[in-house]
Design a protein around this motif. Structure first.
Motif, mmCIF file in Angstrom:
data_model
loop_
_atom_site.group_PDB
_atom_site.id
_atom_site.type_symbol
_atom_site.label_atom_id
_atom_site.label_comp_id
_atom_site.label_asym_id
_atom_site.label_seq_id
_atom_site.Cartn_x
_atom_site.Cartn_y
_atom_site.Cartn_z
ATOM 1 N N PRO A 172 0.792 -1.242 0.000
ATOM 2 C CA PRO A 172 0.000 0.000 0.000
ATOM 3 C C PRO A 172 0.822 1.289 0.000
ATOM 4 C CG PRO A 172 -0.029 -1.017 2.184
ATOM 5 C CD PRO A 172 0.715 -1.946 1.288
ATOM 6 N N MET A 204 7.922 2.161 -0.469
ATOM 7 C CA MET A 204 8.593 2.675 0.733
ATOM 8 C C MET A 204 9.169 1.493 1.514
ATOM 9 S SD MET A 204 8.165 5.881 0.701
ATOM 10 C CE MET A 204 8.168 5.973 -1.010
ATOM 11 N N ILE A 205 9.947 1.820 2.562
ATOM 12 C CA ILE A 205 10.617 0.716 3.262
ATOM 13 C C ILE A 205 9.877 0.343 4.530
ATOM 14 C CG2 ILE A 205 12.877 -0.146 3.905
ATOM 15 C CD1 ILE A 205 13.972 2.564 2.996
ATOM 16 N N GLN A 262 -2.797 3.298 4.924
ATOM 17 C CA GLN A 262 -1.408 2.933 4.647
ATOM 18 C C GLN A 262 -1.119 1.518 5.178
ATOM 19 O OE1 GLN A 262 1.221 6.196 5.787
ATOM 20 N NE2 GLN A 262 0.025 7.669 4.642
ATOM 21 N N CYS A 263 -0.504 1.382 6.335
ATOM 22 C CA CYS A 263 -0.099 0.034 6.791
ATOM 23 C C CYS A 263 -1.109 -0.645 7.703
ATOM 24 C CB CYS A 263 1.254 0.117 7.486
ATOM 25 S SG CYS A 263 2.566 0.500 6.335
ATOM 26 N N TRP A 294 16.593 -2.433 5.702
ATOM 27 C CA TRP A 294 15.643 -3.294 4.998
ATOM 28 C C TRP A 294 15.504 -2.720 3.595
ATOM 29 C CZ3 TRP A 294 11.299 -4.067 2.184
ATOM 30 C CH2 TRP A 294 10.799 -5.380 2.174
ATOM 31 N N PHE A 313 21.248 3.912 5.683
ATOM 32 C CA PHE A 313 20.148 3.338 6.474
ATOM 33 C C PHE A 313 20.608 2.719 7.801
ATOM 34 C CE2 PHE A 313 18.041 3.992 2.397
ATOM 35 C CZ PHE A 313 16.908 4.674 2.834
ATOM 36 N N ARG A 320 19.079 4.153 11.188
ATOM 37 C CA ARG A 320 18.325 3.287 12.101
ATOM 38 C C ARG A 320 19.041 3.125 13.440
ATOM 39 N NH1 ARG A 320 14.873 -1.262 9.752
ATOM 40 N NH2 ARG A 320 13.833 -0.310 7.996
ATOM 41 N N LYS A 357 11.449 2.578 15.760
ATOM 42 C CA LYS A 357 11.640 3.003 14.368
ATOM 43 C C LYS A 357 10.320 3.071 13.595
ATOM 44 C CE LYS A 357 11.236 0.881 10.511
ATOM 45 N NZ LYS A 357 10.247 0.145 9.966
ATOM 46 N N LEU A 358 9.306 2.359 14.059
ATOM 47 C CA LEU A 358 8.091 2.230 13.235
ATOM 48 C C LEU A 358 7.414 3.567 12.891
ATOM 49 C CD1 LEU A 358 6.598 -1.032 14.813
ATOM 50 C CD2 LEU A 358 7.836 -0.820 12.667
ATOM 51 N N TRP A 389 8.654 6.204 12.163
ATOM 52 C CA TRP A 389 9.404 6.932 11.131
ATOM 53 C C TRP A 389 8.843 6.630 9.739
ATOM 54 C CZ3 TRP A 389 13.582 3.920 8.419
ATOM 55 C CH2 TRP A 389 14.019 4.591 7.270
ATOM 56 N N ASN A 390 8.710 5.334 9.390
ATOM 57 C CA ASN A 390 8.331 5.062 8.003
ATOM 58 C C ASN A 390 7.187 4.064 7.823
ATOM 59 O OD1 ASN A 390 9.665 2.725 8.631
ATOM 60 N ND2 ASN A 390 10.877 2.658 6.766
ATOM 61 N N ASP A 391 6.553 3.655 8.900
ATOM 62 C CA ASP A 391 5.359 2.842 8.710
ATOM 63 C C ASP A 391 4.114 3.724 8.667
ATOM 64 O OD1 ASP A 391 5.657 -0.503 9.315
ATOM 65 O OD2 ASP A 391 7.370 0.819 9.301
ATOM 66 N N GLU A 429 3.390 7.687 6.745
ATOM 67 C CA GLU A 429 4.073 8.785 6.058
ATOM 68 C C GLU A 429 3.132 9.962 5.869
ATOM 69 O OE1 GLU A 429 3.574 8.166 1.428
ATOM 70 O OE2 GLU A 429 5.005 6.740 2.264
ATOM 71 N N ASN A 464 4.254 13.130 1.317
ATOM 72 C CA ASN A 464 5.599 12.544 1.250
ATOM 73 C C ASN A 464 6.038 12.257 -0.179
ATOM 74 O OD1 ASN A 464 7.977 11.465 2.549
ATOM 75 N ND2 ASN A 464 7.221 9.426 2.032
ATOM 76 N N PRO A 513 11.428 10.327 -1.072
ATOM 77 C CA PRO A 513 10.349 9.826 -0.226
ATOM 78 C C PRO A 513 10.738 8.635 0.646
ATOM 79 C CG PRO A 513 9.744 9.701 -2.565
ATOM 80 C CD PRO A 513 11.044 10.399 -2.496
ATOM 81 N N THR A 514 11.683 7.786 0.183
ATOM 82 C CA THR A 514 12.023 6.597 0.988
ATOM 83 C C THR A 514 12.639 6.979 2.331
ATOM 84 O OG1 THR A 514 14.101 6.393 -0.178
ATOM 85 C CG2 THR A 514 12.318 4.941 -0.893
#
Ligand code: SF4
Lengths: 66, 774
Positions: free
Chosen positions: A30, A62-63, B298-299, B535, B559, B563, B573-574, B576-578, B580, B584, B590-591
């Motif tokens: 997603p 994305m990561i 999103q997630c 990752w 990375f 991290r 860490k979640l 941060w990028n889980d 956005e 973004n 964006p990554t």
């Protein structure tokens, strides 16, 4: 009659939307950013915007996770 | 409330029905030694002291945190490295008396305004790897340790009898007392100690207690994890998060520590005493809103936690099945996140620290245990997270209820689900090839999919079964490899290639065969193959965004440094990028989620009051990262040979694997190795596999070359004194040591690039000793 998706050449399909392309490529993640010829496609427009022939498409995953 | 949901009163929350004779338990305690301390105040995120306990000499003291220590090591994992460097020897092993268990916080740990701010970092010399392992964990202990008065807790030596260490932040007292009658396994022990040490018999009081424990499995294996509790006031149960990797729980039990308890007087939004609370609240509120408004699109972390990754990994051929032979499986949909969503309790927020709106720590309440000593009990299962579900896939067990049972028992026995699952998957493959059999496995039929045998193995480990296989199997893949090879059972190459460990630590749950960068993300790491450094699978394999060795090396620099920074500060860490920001996609990169990176700059600035740029964050990490690698070298395990990875993580080990993805590999031979279609057609499968094997091994060595160069290390992977000085790490003992190692490597001819460079290809530098010119 082809397009580039993440640097890979794939067939161009007439009237294919971003949403369709993601489905065809089996990109189910997603959190993606989609750019067509370097222009960002807003997520809300994925089912409307069509992919032009010869275009370069970037589907940036994305990561998340990990 | 959403339609169809139960009201909170109707949930059975488990663990609540036991009755313990607290008087009897408490009467059996005997104070071994104790220490009174002056309660302090946290200033701008730091208490400016650490607590040292020696269980052999019965000594307790406070150590001052200097400005220099903060400057060089920041906090959290950095403080852990500094304390270990000052206390252990290069020969220290996991069960040496001088080995330490260090629990650290970090300047941002304990903040309630910004999501994901309650992580502790735990360090020790690992039984699996013989080097320092760091593992991060949620729960209340880290923040409470700080609010009780200490930035870190350092425990050296071993007790004679099982003890509980109590850090009482209410009274300003540290007590070491024997605890002979309590259970060792976590779900009971936590319940007993939480109630016993709460100042009053109320949920509010119990919420001010946090416990670190492990279990019987940790005592008898190298997979021991630490369980950190957080009392859930709604469920009325102490829940847990794990510092899983590297056998920290085995070290805890080797020191005869049954539990560590900390309690606090109070926690508030300003307990960390930030320099600029208004800015802190502002950036926190912004992120809370993002999570609230966007997560569901999103997630979906708030609904299913990291389990949402199962279906994604399966779809992208990355979900390890049958010991990483394949990346997807027809039965995988049986363990997709909706199957667990059915069981998760839905109306109770699941943050593992106050203020974490991500709330991804999902729970199954009222789960009825099906096997083992707790059969029939109703319990609360914390999880499962993605990694635990993927362990089911790796052992070819596709039953969500069984995965919950596995999750529960690993947790209460104090076993790391990742190491346990990955190792057993390897044993299963060896069983399939006849290298292991029922007789060699102490009567266990350990074939893929045999869920009963897996639980039986775990129960027998926890019982301390003295069967030869049970004994060696519980020490992990590396020891089993040696055992099989020593006994002459099976081809050594097959055993080495299939067993998914590096540096002695088991892999976490991602298939990396088609992502060279991620092979580096597992192999070119400090503690071993855990994905928390980098990752990069999507970036490399799907996005094709890092095609060259140089690009991959840049990612394997940035990375891991980025991290690492979370671990220096006590952050998760979640967030941060889980999640956005809505815009973004329009940013330059964006990554990296630039807006969130800026949040962290502002956050650290607001807490500490120091002037900080985003480059400073990377510098803070680089200092500690290089220091840890230098300590690996010091302990004899930080060179190119130690960054070896098994071939299963690079490509197909068996014919079946090649054939299952034949088109992909044939195409690879054409596109990457330059073979013509006709040549490929003429080759038999063994020839193709050999070619692929040699090519991919060489690719990995070239990647290591590029990464070592980018990180400022020698071609043998040793951090150079020049790099250390650039970073401001001037400890003359360390610098001299590194120089001596480099000189010795030079004499032994080891300062050479590992890749085979053909015409038109160049190594990262053609200058010998390039680092001397920096
Ligand atoms: S995001 Fe999840 S793991 Fe991280 S702090 Fe929040 S609840 Fe805990």
């Amino acid at each position: 009659m082809s397009i580039e998706v993440n640097s890979k050449v794939v067939d161009w399909v007439e009237n294919e939307t971003v949403k369709d392309l993601l489905k065809r490529m089996r990109y189910t993640f997603p959190l993606v950013v989609v750019k067509i010829n370097d222009k960002v496609v807003p997520r809300k427009d994925f089912s409307e915007v069509k992919i032009p022939d010869n275009s370069k498409v970037a589907v940036i995953h994305m990561i998340s996770g990990g | 409330m959403v339609e169809g949901q139960l009201s909170i009163e109707e949930y059975e929350t488990g663990n609540t029905k036991h009755k313990w004779d607290y008087k009897k338990l408490k009467l059996a305690h005997r104070v071994v030694f104790e220490y009174n301390y002056k309660k302090g105040k946290v200033q701008a995120g730091y208490t400016n002291r650490t607590l040292y306990i020696n269980l052999t000499t019965n000594e307790i003291k406070e150590k001052k945190v200097t400005e220099e220590m903060k400057e060089k090591f920041t906090g959290g994992r950095g403080f852990g490295l500094k304390l270990l460097w000052d206390s252990i020897k290069h020969t220290t092993r996991w069960n040496s008396d001088e080995n330490e268990l260090v629990i650290t916080t970090g300047p941002l740990c304990g903040t309630t305004q910004y999501p994901g701010s309650g992580k502790s970092l735990c360090l020790t010399v690992s039984p699996s790897t013989d080097i320092i392992c760091d593992s991060n964990v949620g729960g209340f202990f880290g923040p409470y340790l700080k609010f009780a008065g200490f930035d870190a807790l350092e425990i050296q030596g071993k007790a004679k009898y099982d003890v509980v260490i109590v850090i009482d932040g209410e009274k300003g007292k540290v007590i070491i007392e024997t605890a002979p009658l309590e259970e060792t396994n976590t779900h009971h022990l936590n319940e007993q100690l939480t109630k016993m040490y709460a100042s009053e018999d109320t949920d509010k009081s119990r919420q001010k207690v946090s416990v670190i424990s492990s279990g019987k499995g940790a005592e008898n294996s190298y997979w021991g994890c630490l369980n950190f509790s957080f009392y859930d006031i709604r469920r009325k149960v102490p829940r847990i998060k794990q510092a899983g990797r590297g056998g920290l729980g085995s070290v805890l039990r080797d020191k005869k520590i049954k539990a560590i308890v900390t309690k606090v007087e109070k926690v508030s939004g300003i307990s960390n005493n930030p320099a600029d609370p208004i800015t802190l609240a502002k950036i926190g509120t912004k992120l809370h809103r993002e999570v609230r408004d966007l997560d569901r699109y999103q997630c979906n972390m708030r609904a299913v936690g990291t389990a949402h990754l199962v279906e994604i990994m399966d779809e992208y051929d990355l979900l390890p099945t049958e010991n990483y032979r394949f990346g997807n499986f027809p039965k995988a949909s049986k363990i997709y996140s909706p199957e667990f969503y059915k069981h998760f309790t839905k109306i109770i927020p699941d943050g593992c620290w106050h203020g974490c709106t991500m709330a991804c720590s999902k729970t199954v309440d009222g789960f009825t245990v099906m096997t083992g000593p707790y059969k029939g009990q109703k319990v609360t299962v914390d999880g499962p997270e993605y990694e635990t579900v993927a362990c089911g896939a790796n052992m070819s067990i596709w039953d969500p209820l069984w995965i919950l049972e596995f999750n529960f028992y690993c947790d209460t026995y104090g076993l790391d689900t990742i190491s346990t699952g990955t190792a057993i998957a390897f044993y299963m493959e060896m069983y399939e090839y006849g290298i292991l059999n029922k007789e060699r496995c102490n009567n266990l039929e350990l074939c893929f999919g045999n869920s009963e045998a897996v639980l039986e193995l775990i129960h027998r480990i926890a019982r301390g079964d003295d069967g030869e296989f049970i004994n060696v199997a519980s020490k992990g893949i590396r020891r089993v490899k040696n055992w099989l090879i020593k006994n002459g059972w099976g081809e050594p190459n097959i055993i080495e290639d299939c067993g998914m460990e590096s540096k002695g630590l088991e892999y976490s749950e991602y298939v990396t065969k088609e992502s060279l960068a991620m092979q580096g993300g597992y192999g070119l790491t400090l503690k071993g193959p855990q994905h928390d450094e980098a990752w990069l699978i999507f970036m490399d394999m799907v996005n094709n965004a890092i095609p060259t060795f140089k690009d991959k090396a840049e990612a394997l620099h940035y990375f891991p440094m980025w991290r690492t920074w979370f671990g220096l500060n006590g952050l998760c860490k979640l967030p941060w990028n889980d999640i956005e920001p809505a815009n973004n996609a329009e940013t330059d990169d964006p990554t990296k989620v630039p807006e969130h990176v800026q949040n962290y700059v502002d956050y650290q600035k607001a807490m500490t009051g120091k002037k900080i740029t985003k480059e400073d964050l990377i510098l803070q990490s680089e200092r500690c990262y290089n220091w840890q690698r230098a300590m690996n070298v010091w302990m004899g395990r930080g060179r190119r040979k130690d960054d070896w990875i098994p071939y299963r993580s690079m490509g197909p080990v068996t014919e079946m694997e090649y054939l299952s993805r034949k088109d992909r590999y044939d195409k690879y031979l054409a596109e990457k190795i330059g073979l013509f279609e006709k040549e490929i057609e003429k080759m038999n499968i063994n020839e193709k596999m050999k070619l692929l094997y040699n090519f991919r091994q060489d690719q990995y060595q070239k990647l290591a070359d590029a990464v070592y160069f980018r990180r400022g290390w020698t071609p043998n992977g040793v951090p150079t004194p020049q790099k250390m000085k650039q970073l401001g790490m001037n400890d003359h003992i360390m610098l001299k040591f590194l120089q001596d190692v480099i000189d010795k490597d030079d004499k032994a001819g080891l300062n050479v690039w590992g890749g085979k460079y053909r015409k038109g290809e160049e190594p990262p530098s053609i200058q010998p000793k390039y680092w001397e010119k920096w």
